[in-house]
Design a protein around this motif. Structure first.
Motif, PDB file in Angstrom:
ATOM      1  N   SER A 156       0.860  -1.099   0.132  1.00 28.84           N
ATOM      2  CA  SER A 156       0.224   0.024   0.108  1.00 28.84           C
ATOM      3  C   SER A 156       0.886   1.333  -0.135  1.00 28.84           C
ATOM      4  CB  SER A 156      -0.930   0.018   1.356  1.00 28.84           C
ATOM      5  OG  SER A 156      -1.786   1.116   1.225  1.00 28.84           O
ATOM      6  N   VAL A 157       1.838   1.311   0.611  1.00 31.92           N
ATOM      7  CA  VAL A 157       2.724   2.439   0.640  1.00 31.92           C
ATOM      8  C   VAL A 157       3.587   2.802  -0.849  1.00 31.92           C
ATOM      9  CG1 VAL A 157       5.287   3.271   1.621  1.00 31.92           C
ATOM     10  CG2 VAL A 157       3.471   2.111   3.026  1.00 31.92           C
ATOM     11  N   ARG A 158       3.776   1.547  -1.320  1.00 34.46           N
ATOM     12  CA  ARG A 158       4.360   1.603  -2.737  1.00 34.46           C
ATOM     13  C   ARG A 158       3.427   2.139  -3.751  1.00 34.46           C
ATOM     14  NH1 ARG A 158       9.166  -0.747  -3.812  1.00 34.46           N
ATOM     15  NH2 ARG A 158      10.188  -1.966  -1.989  1.00 34.46           N
ATOM     16  N   SER A 159       2.059   1.754  -3.330  1.00 31.57           N
ATOM     17  CA  SER A 159       0.842   2.163  -4.121  1.00 31.57           C
ATOM     18  C   SER A 159       0.736   3.782  -4.167  1.00 31.57           C
ATOM     19  CB  SER A 159      -0.385   1.409  -4.050  1.00 31.57           C
ATOM     20  OG  SER A 159      -0.215   0.041  -4.360  1.00 31.57           O
ATOM     21  N   LEU A 160       0.859   4.056  -2.826  1.00 32.83           N
ATOM     22  CA  LEU A 160       0.743   5.417  -2.467  1.00 32.83           C
ATOM     23  C   LEU A 160       1.710   6.460  -3.152  1.00 32.83           C
ATOM     24  CD1 LEU A 160      -0.208   7.982  -0.688  1.00 32.83           C
ATOM     25  CD2 LEU A 160       1.305   7.036   1.085  1.00 32.83           C
ATOM     26  N   THR A 192       1.259  -7.830  10.690  1.00 28.13           N
ATOM     27  CA  THR A 192       0.766  -7.284   9.581  1.00 28.13           C
ATOM     28  C   THR A 192       0.550  -8.244   8.510  1.00 28.13           C
ATOM     29  OG1 THR A 192       2.923  -6.528   8.505  1.00 28.13           O
ATOM     30  CG2 THR A 192       1.779  -4.860  10.022  1.00 28.13           C
ATOM     31  N   THR A 193       0.242  -8.156   7.215  1.00 29.05           N
ATOM     32  CA  THR A 193       0.338  -8.903   6.114  1.00 29.05           C
ATOM     33  C   THR A 193       1.846  -9.295   5.692  1.00 29.05           C
ATOM     34  OG1 THR A 193      -0.205  -7.280   4.470  1.00 29.05           O
ATOM     35  CG2 THR A 193      -2.322  -8.048   5.509  1.00 29.05           C
ATOM     36  N   ASP A 194       2.318  -8.332   5.948  1.00 26.15           N
ATOM     37  CA  ASP A 194       3.934  -8.711   5.633  1.00 26.15           C
ATOM     38  C   ASP A 194       4.777  -9.457   6.548  1.00 26.15           C
ATOM     39  OD1 ASP A 194       4.073  -6.886   3.091  1.00 26.15           O
ATOM     40  OD2 ASP A 194       3.361  -5.440   4.393  1.00 26.15           O
ATOM     41  N   GLY A 195       4.115  -9.805   7.673  1.00 29.17           N
ATOM     42  CA  GLY A 195       4.757 -10.434   8.720  1.00 29.17           C
ATOM     43  C   GLY A 195       5.266  -9.625   9.788  1.00 29.17           C
ATOM     44  N   TYR A 196       5.229  -8.262   9.755  1.00 30.11           N
ATOM     45  CA  TYR A 196       5.826  -7.423  10.805  1.00 30.11           C
ATOM     46  C   TYR A 196       5.109  -7.054  11.671  1.00 30.11           C
ATOM     47  CZ  TYR A 196       9.347  -7.294   6.636  1.00 30.11           C
ATOM     48  OH  TYR A 196      10.298  -7.609   5.859  1.00 30.11           O
ATOM     49  N   ALA A 199       7.134   1.967   7.194  1.00 32.24           N
ATOM     50  CA  ALA A 199       6.236   2.801   6.335  1.00 32.24           C
ATOM     51  C   ALA A 199       6.792   3.990   6.233  1.00 32.24           C
ATOM     52  CB  ALA A 199       4.952   2.798   6.879  1.00 32.24           C
ATOM     53  N   PRO A 200       7.205   4.929   7.041  1.00 29.86           N
ATOM     54  CA  PRO A 200       7.856   6.294   6.648  1.00 29.86           C
ATOM     55  C   PRO A 200       9.265   6.265   5.931  1.00 29.86           C
ATOM     56  CG  PRO A 200       7.697   6.138   8.985  1.00 29.86           C
ATOM     57  CD  PRO A 200       6.833   4.995   8.426  1.00 29.86           C
ATOM     58  N   PHE A 201       9.914   5.019   6.403  1.00 27.82           N
ATOM     59  CA  PHE A 201      11.322   4.679   5.708  1.00 27.82           C
ATOM     60  C   PHE A 201      11.117   4.408   4.171  1.00 27.82           C
ATOM     61  CE2 PHE A 201      14.315   1.621   4.302  1.00 27.82           C
ATOM     62  CZ  PHE A 201      15.500   2.313   4.798  1.00 27.82           C
ATOM     63  N   LEU A 202      10.421   3.689   4.099  1.00 27.65           N
ATOM     64  CA  LEU A 202       9.950   3.152   2.520  1.00 27.65           C
ATOM     65  C   LEU A 202       9.310   4.374   1.749  1.00 27.65           C
ATOM     66  CD1 LEU A 202       9.927   1.220   0.170  1.00 27.65           C
ATOM     67  CD2 LEU A 202       7.604   0.387   1.227  1.00 27.65           C
ATOM     68  N   LEU A 203       8.125   5.035   2.201  1.00 29.08           N
ATOM     69  CA  LEU A 203       7.691   6.260   1.795  1.00 29.08           C
ATOM     70  C   LEU A 203       8.721   7.288   1.221  1.00 29.08           C
ATOM     71  CD1 LEU A 203       5.224   7.483   0.354  1.00 29.08           C
ATOM     72  CD2 LEU A 203       4.592   8.370   2.640  1.00 29.08           C
ATOM     73  N   THR A 204       9.588   7.651   2.357  1.00 29.20           N
ATOM     74  CA  THR A 204      10.446   8.417   2.087  1.00 29.20           C
ATOM     75  C   THR A 204      11.478   8.383   1.206  1.00 29.20           C
ATOM     76  OG1 THR A 204      10.286   9.313   4.449  1.00 29.20           O
ATOM     77  CG2 THR A 204      12.373  10.066   3.148  1.00 29.20           C
ATOM     78  N   ASN A 205      12.167   7.088   0.970  1.00 27.24           N
ATOM     79  CA  ASN A 205      12.954   6.605   0.081  1.00 27.24           C
ATOM     80  C   ASN A 205      12.325   6.553  -1.486  1.00 27.24           C
ATOM     81  OD1 ASN A 205      15.677   5.564   1.003  1.00 27.24           O
ATOM     82  ND2 ASN A 205      14.407   5.051   2.456  1.00 27.24           N
ATOM     83  N   TRP A 254      19.819   1.211   8.870  1.00 25.61           N
ATOM     84  CA  TRP A 254      19.510   1.603   7.501  1.00 25.61           C
ATOM     85  C   TRP A 254      19.346   0.253   6.531  1.00 25.61           C
ATOM     86  CZ3 TRP A 254      18.008   6.125   5.204  1.00 25.61           C
ATOM     87  CH2 TRP A 254      17.808   6.335   3.926  1.00 25.61           C
ATOM     88  N   ASP A 255      20.448  -0.364   6.842  1.00 28.07           N
ATOM     89  CA  ASP A 255      20.570  -1.598   5.749  1.00 28.07           C
ATOM     90  C   ASP A 255      19.623  -2.588   6.164  1.00 28.07           C
ATOM     91  OD1 ASP A 255      22.979  -0.345   4.884  1.00 28.07           O
ATOM     92  OD2 ASP A 255      24.274  -1.304   6.240  1.00 28.07           O
ATOM     93  N   ILE A 256      19.236  -2.921   7.344  1.00 35.66           N
ATOM     94  CA  ILE A 256      18.460  -3.826   7.883  1.00 35.66           C
ATOM     95  C   ILE A 256      16.787  -3.336   7.299  1.00 35.66           C
ATOM     96  CG2 ILE A 256      17.073  -4.813   9.556  1.00 35.66           C
ATOM     97  CD1 ILE A 256      19.783  -5.037  11.346  1.00 35.66           C
ATOM     98  N   SER A 257      16.690  -2.154   7.469  1.00 40.41           N
ATOM     99  CA  SER A 257      15.415  -1.452   7.050  1.00 40.41           C
ATOM    100  C   SER A 257      15.391  -1.496   5.400  1.00 40.41           C
ATOM    101  CB  SER A 257      15.303  -0.124   7.634  1.00 40.41           C
ATOM    102  OG  SER A 257      15.441   0.139   8.733  1.00 40.41           O
ATOM    103  N   ALA A 258      16.348  -1.314   4.714  1.00 39.65           N
ATOM    104  CA  ALA A 258      16.147  -1.461   3.572  1.00 39.65           C
ATOM    105  C   ALA A 258      15.785  -2.930   2.978  1.00 39.65           C
ATOM    106  CB  ALA A 258      17.552  -1.097   2.844  1.00 39.65           C
ATOM    107  N   LYS A 259      16.394  -3.728   3.719  1.00 37.99           N
ATOM    108  CA  LYS A 259      16.180  -5.346   3.370  1.00 37.99           C
ATOM    109  C   LYS A 259      14.787  -5.628   3.778  1.00 37.99           C
ATOM    110  CE  LYS A 259      17.834  -9.844   4.426  1.00 37.99           C
ATOM    111  NZ  LYS A 259      18.780 -10.660   5.321  1.00 37.99           N
ATOM    112  N   LEU A 260      14.198  -5.096   4.735  1.00 33.47           N
ATOM    113  CA  LEU A 260      12.889  -5.421   5.491  1.00 33.47           C
ATOM    114  C   LEU A 260      11.864  -4.861   4.557  1.00 33.47           C
ATOM    115  CD1 LEU A 260      13.276  -5.143   9.037  1.00 33.47           C
ATOM    116  CD2 LEU A 260      13.063  -7.167   7.967  1.00 33.47           C
ATOM    117  N   ALA A 261      12.168  -3.834   3.983  1.00 38.06           N
ATOM    118  CA  ALA A 261      11.175  -2.903   2.980  1.00 38.06           C
ATOM    119  C   ALA A 261      11.388  -3.388   1.496  1.00 38.06           C
ATOM    120  CB  ALA A 261      11.454  -1.402   3.139  1.00 38.06           C
ATOM    121  N   HIS A 262      12.394  -4.147   1.229  1.00 33.42           N
ATOM    122  CA  HIS A 262      12.512  -4.684   0.077  1.00 33.42           C
ATOM    123  C   HIS A 262      13.091  -3.590  -1.034  1.00 33.42           C
ATOM    124  CE1 HIS A 262      10.825  -8.360   1.383  1.00 33.42           C
ATOM    125  NE2 HIS A 262       9.659  -7.804   1.452  1.00 33.42           N
TER     126      HIS A 262
END
Length: 277
Positions: free
Chosen positions: A80-84, A112-116, A126-132, A263-271
């Motif tokens: 949903s964040v990616r769609s946003l 969540t549906t992503d398992g987190y 969510a803000p980490f992914l959306l910001t990037n 940062w590195d772990i977050s990027a991995k979790l957010a794909h």
């Protein structure tokens, strides 16, 4: 920094595009209204269409600014964040201010549906992914600003890299040098919003009296609006603010090794991978 430094003229934010998550109530709604009154093109992000439309109509009416948009997203879902982000970039060519305001607190651990864990997913991933995902359009709109709504509670926090998903124990930014994009965090104060009653469910009424002594959402939005609109804040970067003043954040927040590891772990979790996909 004083209150009078916050520009309140109707044209102070004219032609500026501002995205605010969690914008249908509380601090997000108050900040949306304040910035709309300054002439900003405010893009409100909410999960509920009904509540979002109601808040949007109220803000347009009170601000007399028709440039208020509504986008829907469930920030607990990475899809949903990616769609946003994709929907926003189809509609807008620039983004001048991103306010990561949405947040929740759960009394019990939910996944969540992503398992987190839900709080971790919504308040952080969510803000980490959306910001990037929005960095290219933020850079295109530079000078631009990113404002992350945080909490004074971080002083007592510690990153447990062995249990980021809070499976064992549940309790409740990289600087963009040379891009013209600034990033700051804000503690809005102890504010009378729904975050205090929602996790308590039917017994949420026990917070009714304490909420009477908390600050209003409008007061909570003050520093956010300052960072989003004031010329005095244009050079602030990598700071933590409370009540319009820069404060020292927790000692751990200055640990560059911890920051890079997170940062590195977050990027991995957010794909997330670079170049951004």
């Amino acid at each position: 920094m004083q209150n009078q430094n916050i520009r309140s003229e109707k044209t102070a934010m004219k032609d500026k595009v501002v995205m605010i998550t969690g914008a249908n109530s509380g601090i997000g709604k108050a900040a949306s209204l304040a910035l709309a009154k300054m002439g900003a093109n405010v893009v409100m992000v909410t999960r509920s269409k009904e509540k979002g439309e109601a808040a949007k109509s109220e803000i347009i009416r009170e601000s007399q600014n028709g440039s208020v948009d509504l986008l829907l997203a469930d920030l607990s879902s990475l899809e949903s964040v990616r769609s946003l982000a994709a929907e926003f970039q189809k509609k807008y060519s620039n983004l001048h201010v991103l306010i990561n305001n949405a947040g929740l607190f759960n009394q019990r651990r939910n996944v969540t549906t992503d398992g987190y864990e839900n709080t971790f997913a919504t308040n952080y991933l969510a803000p980490f992914l959306l910001t990037n995902l929005l960095l290219p359009i933020l850079e295109a709109g530079a000078p631009s600003r990113i404002i992350n709504v945080s909490s004074v509670g971080h002083y007592n926090g510690h990153i447990n890299f062995d249990d980021l998903n809070l499976e064992k124990e549940y309790g409740g930014w990289k600087k963009l040098q040379g891009t013209g994009v600034t990033v700051n965090a804000v503690h809005p104060g102890t504010i009378a919003t729904n975050i205090w009653t929602r996790p308590l469910g039917p017994v949420g009424f026990i917070m009714a009296l304490p909420k009477l002594f908390m600050a209003s959402p409008k007061q909570g939005a003050e520093t956010i609006v300052y960072l989003a609109s004031s010329d005095d804040a244009k050079d602030l970067n990598g700071e933590y603010l409370e009540k319009l003043k820069v404060k020292k954040s927790s000692d751990e927040s200055y640990d560059e090794e911890v920051a890079q590891r997170l940062w590195d772990i977050s990027a991995k979790l957010a794909h997330l991978s670079w170049p951004l996909q």
